[in-house]
Write an enzyme that holds these catalytic residues in place. Structure first.
Site, PDB file in Angstrom:
ATOM      1  N   HIS A  14       0.798  -1.297   0.112  1.00  0.00           N
ATOM      2  CA  HIS A  14       0.055  -0.031  -0.078  1.00  0.00           C
ATOM      3  C   HIS A  14       0.921   1.147   0.136  1.00  0.00           C
ATOM      4  O   HIS A  14       1.375   1.608   1.160  1.00  0.00           O
ATOM      5  CB  HIS A  14      -0.852  -0.186   1.259  1.00  0.00           C
ATOM      6  CG  HIS A  14      -1.869   1.173   1.335  1.00  0.00           C
ATOM      7  ND1 HIS A  14      -3.283   0.874   1.424  1.00  0.00           N
ATOM      8  CD2 HIS A  14      -1.609   2.459   1.172  1.00  0.00           C
ATOM      9  CE1 HIS A  14      -3.863   2.085   1.482  1.00  0.00           C
ATOM     10  NE2 HIS A  14      -2.960   3.057   1.294  1.00  0.00           N
ATOM     11  N   HIS A  16       1.835   5.239  -1.715  1.00  0.00           N
ATOM     12  CA  HIS A  16       1.473   6.563  -2.422  1.00  0.00           C
ATOM     13  C   HIS A  16       2.697   7.102  -3.118  1.00  0.00           C
ATOM     14  O   HIS A  16       3.594   7.403  -2.315  1.00  0.00           O
ATOM     15  CB  HIS A  16       0.604   7.661  -1.685  1.00  0.00           C
ATOM     16  CG  HIS A  16      -0.619   7.068  -0.933  1.00  0.00           C
ATOM     17  ND1 HIS A  16      -1.891   7.257  -1.635  1.00  0.00           N
ATOM     18  CD2 HIS A  16      -1.020   6.413   0.212  1.00  0.00           C
ATOM     19  CE1 HIS A  16      -2.978   6.751  -0.830  1.00  0.00           C
ATOM     20  NE2 HIS A  16      -2.419   6.184   0.127  1.00  0.00           N
ATOM     21  N   LYS A 100      -9.270  -0.169  -5.780  1.00  0.00           N
ATOM     22  CA  LYS A 100      -9.613   0.304  -4.306  1.00  0.00           C
ATOM     23  C   LYS A 100     -10.756   1.124  -4.310  1.00  0.00           C
ATOM     24  O   LYS A 100     -11.207   1.884  -5.108  1.00  0.00           O
ATOM     25  CB  LYS A 100      -8.437   1.717  -4.351  1.00  0.00           C
ATOM     26  CG  LYS A 100      -8.381   2.321  -3.123  1.00  0.00           C
ATOM     27  CD  LYS A 100      -7.640   1.353  -1.867  1.00  0.00           C
ATOM     28  CE  LYS A 100      -7.804   2.216  -0.262  1.00  0.00           C
ATOM     29  NZ  LYS A 100      -6.809   3.087  -0.290  1.00  0.00           N
ATOM     30  N   HIS A 137     -10.580   1.195   1.981  1.00  0.00           N
ATOM     31  CA  HIS A 137     -10.398   2.097   2.938  1.00  0.00           C
ATOM     32  C   HIS A 137     -11.386   1.910   3.967  1.00  0.00           C
ATOM     33  O   HIS A 137     -12.586   2.576   3.466  1.00  0.00           O
ATOM     34  CB  HIS A 137     -10.256   3.487   2.413  1.00  0.00           C
ATOM     35  CG  HIS A 137      -9.708   4.682   3.560  1.00  0.00           C
ATOM     36  ND1 HIS A 137      -8.636   5.155   3.496  1.00  0.00           N
ATOM     37  CD2 HIS A 137     -10.540   4.975   4.643  1.00  0.00           C
ATOM     38  CE1 HIS A 137      -8.630   6.022   4.552  1.00  0.00           C
ATOM     39  NE2 HIS A 137     -10.035   5.901   5.165  1.00  0.00           N
ATOM     40  N   HIS A 175      -4.664  -0.683   6.005  1.00  0.00           N
ATOM     41  CA  HIS A 175      -4.176  -0.166   7.092  1.00  0.00           C
ATOM     42  C   HIS A 175      -5.131   0.035   8.212  1.00  0.00           C
ATOM     43  O   HIS A 175      -5.512   0.917   8.760  1.00  0.00           O
ATOM     44  CB  HIS A 175      -3.861   1.574   6.630  1.00  0.00           C
ATOM     45  CG  HIS A 175      -4.962   2.230   5.983  1.00  0.00           C
ATOM     46  ND1 HIS A 175      -6.308   2.299   6.056  1.00  0.00           N
ATOM     47  CD2 HIS A 175      -4.935   3.032   4.720  1.00  0.00           C
ATOM     48  CE1 HIS A 175      -6.962   3.015   5.234  1.00  0.00           C
ATOM     49  NE2 HIS A 175      -6.054   3.404   4.292  1.00  0.00           N
ATOM     50  N   ASP A 248       1.290   2.669   3.432  1.00  0.00           N
ATOM     51  CA  ASP A 248       0.533   3.822   3.226  1.00  0.00           C
ATOM     52  C   ASP A 248       1.445   5.156   3.338  1.00  0.00           C
ATOM     53  O   ASP A 248       1.030   6.054   3.685  1.00  0.00           O
ATOM     54  CB  ASP A 248      -0.545   3.861   4.586  1.00  0.00           C
ATOM     55  CG  ASP A 248      -1.674   4.830   4.004  1.00  0.00           C
ATOM     56  OD1 ASP A 248      -1.807   5.340   2.468  1.00  0.00           O
ATOM     57  OD2 ASP A 248      -2.354   5.108   4.806  1.00  0.00           O
TER      58      ASP A 248
HETATM   59  O1  DOR Z   1      -3.117   9.391   5.573  1.00  0.00           O
HETATM   60  C1  DOR Z   1      -3.713   9.152   4.660  1.00  0.00           C
HETATM   61  N1  DOR Z   1      -3.114   9.744   3.624  1.00  0.00           N
HETATM   62  N2  DOR Z   1      -4.485   8.277   4.628  1.00  0.00           N
HETATM   63  C2  DOR Z   1      -5.196   7.864   3.206  1.00  0.00           C
HETATM   64  O2  DOR Z   1      -5.860   7.192   3.150  1.00  0.00           O
HETATM   65  C3  DOR Z   1      -4.764   8.585   2.062  1.00  0.00           C
HETATM   66  C4  DOR Z   1      -3.510   9.298   2.254  1.00  0.00           C
HETATM   67  C5  DOR Z   1      -3.065  10.065   1.335  1.00  0.00           C
HETATM   68  O3  DOR Z   1      -3.357  10.010   0.088  1.00  0.00           O
HETATM   69  O4  DOR Z   1      -2.236  11.370   1.521  1.00  0.00           O
HETATM   70 ZN    ZN Z   2      -3.475   5.101   1.676  1.00  0.00          ZN
END
Ligand code: DOR
Ligand code: ZN
Length: 345
Positions: A14, A16, A100, A137, A175, A248
């Site tokens: 997971h 980003h 997702k 989520h 998460h 995450d």
């Molecule tokens: O803390 C987070 N940041 N939780 C999420 O679900 C998304 C993520 C983000 O994309 O910044």
């Molecule tokens: Zn995330």
């Protein structure tokens, strides 16, 4: 005392990575240690179609530093307009590995997410039939539910009904942050897995709120009280096969975090492996670290295990790395609030 640990090369299930200059800045922090990652699709605009996922995949591959190998495992962002045939084609071609589900309004760039699950049921049915995993989520977004209860309420009112209505659908609870989620997972069969982040194994809500408000610990789902953190640590270090690492790691510029209405996200790509070794060592569970970082996730997603290795060494505690520069300003790297003795060598 163990002082050297060699693991099968890990996967981050997971992650980003964003796009543009941020992608260029953060990708090497992951590809230095990880062979693969499940890439979150919450760009602006989101990655909704197979064609968009293919283009994003190419941009990620273009940012991998020379001499490194890294495989982005793409996902699609589920909307109420998602075309089921496009999802299945993208999965059958090997391009995407999951879809997702963001409840609309739950987190960063989730406005295009799902308001009414019934409107995507036909997509979920097709996914179950074709073996496409759904990453969830798991937080309700209704204003009457306290933010610390959003995950537990989601399990009872959304996730469990969804799974009963869609037999065979493989689901990843992303998460997880509560003892409630750990208990639900323990009672489920092989179609349910869960990711746990590095930071939720190390911090509680006190880290964020005691002695001043610390925006770099603010993420979603928000960190809970220590009983929940302790349940997550017990589960992650137990050797259970249905739970795996999903960092995450979610970069936001310091300027977007240190403000009156700061963004949610902890950036932990840089020091995740050091942090996890510290957590597992603290539980005398280092022999279970490899399953958590390098085996269970691959098994859940039906992927071969990675060939290479990663070695960590225990020594004197090192200061946390601090900040990562980007062309648009610095990014704060996760500070676990305790010394880290393990370093990747
Ligand atoms: O803390 C987070 N940041 N939780 C999420 O679900 C998304 C993520 C983000 O994309 O910044
Ligand atoms: Zn995330």
């Amino acid at each position: 005392m163990t002082t050297t640990l060699t693991l099968r090369r890990p996967d981050d299930m997971h992650l980003h990575l964003r796009d543009g200059a941020m992608l260029q800045a953060v990708l090497p922090e992951t590809s230095r240690h990880f062979a693969r990652a499940i890439i979150m699709p919450n760009l602006v605009p989101p990655v909704v179609t197979g064609a968009q996922a293919a283009a994003y995949r190419d941009r990620i591959l273009g940012a991998v530093p020379a001499g490194q190998r890294f495989a982005p495992l793409m996902t699609l962002y589920l909307t109420e307009e998602t075309d089921a045939a496009d999802v299945i084609a993208a999965h059958d071609s090997g391009l995407i590995h999951a879809v997702k589900l963001y409840p609309a309004g739950a987190t960063t760039n989730s406005a295009a997410g799902v308001r009414d699950i019934a409107r995507v049921q036909h997509v979920l049915d097709q996914m179950a039939e074709h073996g496409v995993p759904l990453c969830v989520h798991g937080e309700v977004t209704t204003s009457d539910i306290d933010i610390f209860d959003r995950e537990a309420v989601f399990i009872d009112t959304v996730l469990d009904p969804l799974r009963r209505k869609t037999p065979g659908l493989r689901v990843v609870m992303e998460h997880i942050t509560t003892a409630d989620a750990c208990a639900y997972l323990a009672d489920a069969g092989p179609d349910l897995g869960a990711t746990i982040t590095t930071h939720h194994l190390m911090i509680t809500r006190n880290h964020m709120l005691v002695g001043g408000i610390r925006p770099h610990y603010y993420c979603l789902p928000v960190a809970k009280r220590s009983t929940h953190r302790d349940a997550l640590v017990a589960l992650a270090t137990s050797g259970a096969t249905n739970v795996f690492l999903g960092t995450d790691s979610a970069p936001h510029l310091d300027s977007a975090k240190e403000t009156a209405c700061g963004c949610a996200g902890v950036f932990s790509a840089t020091n995740t492996m050091s942090c996890l070794a510290e957590v597992f060592d603290g539980q005398d569970a280092l022999p279970h670290l490899q399953a958590f970082t390098s085996e269970n996730g691959a098994s859940f997603y039906g992927l071969p295990l990675n060939e290479g290795t990663l070695t960590l060494q225990r020594g004197a505690p090192q200061p946390t790395p601090g900040k990562l520069p980007t062309p648009d300003g610095p990014l704060t790297i996760f500070d676990p609030g305790r010394p880290l003795h393990w370093q990747v060598v």
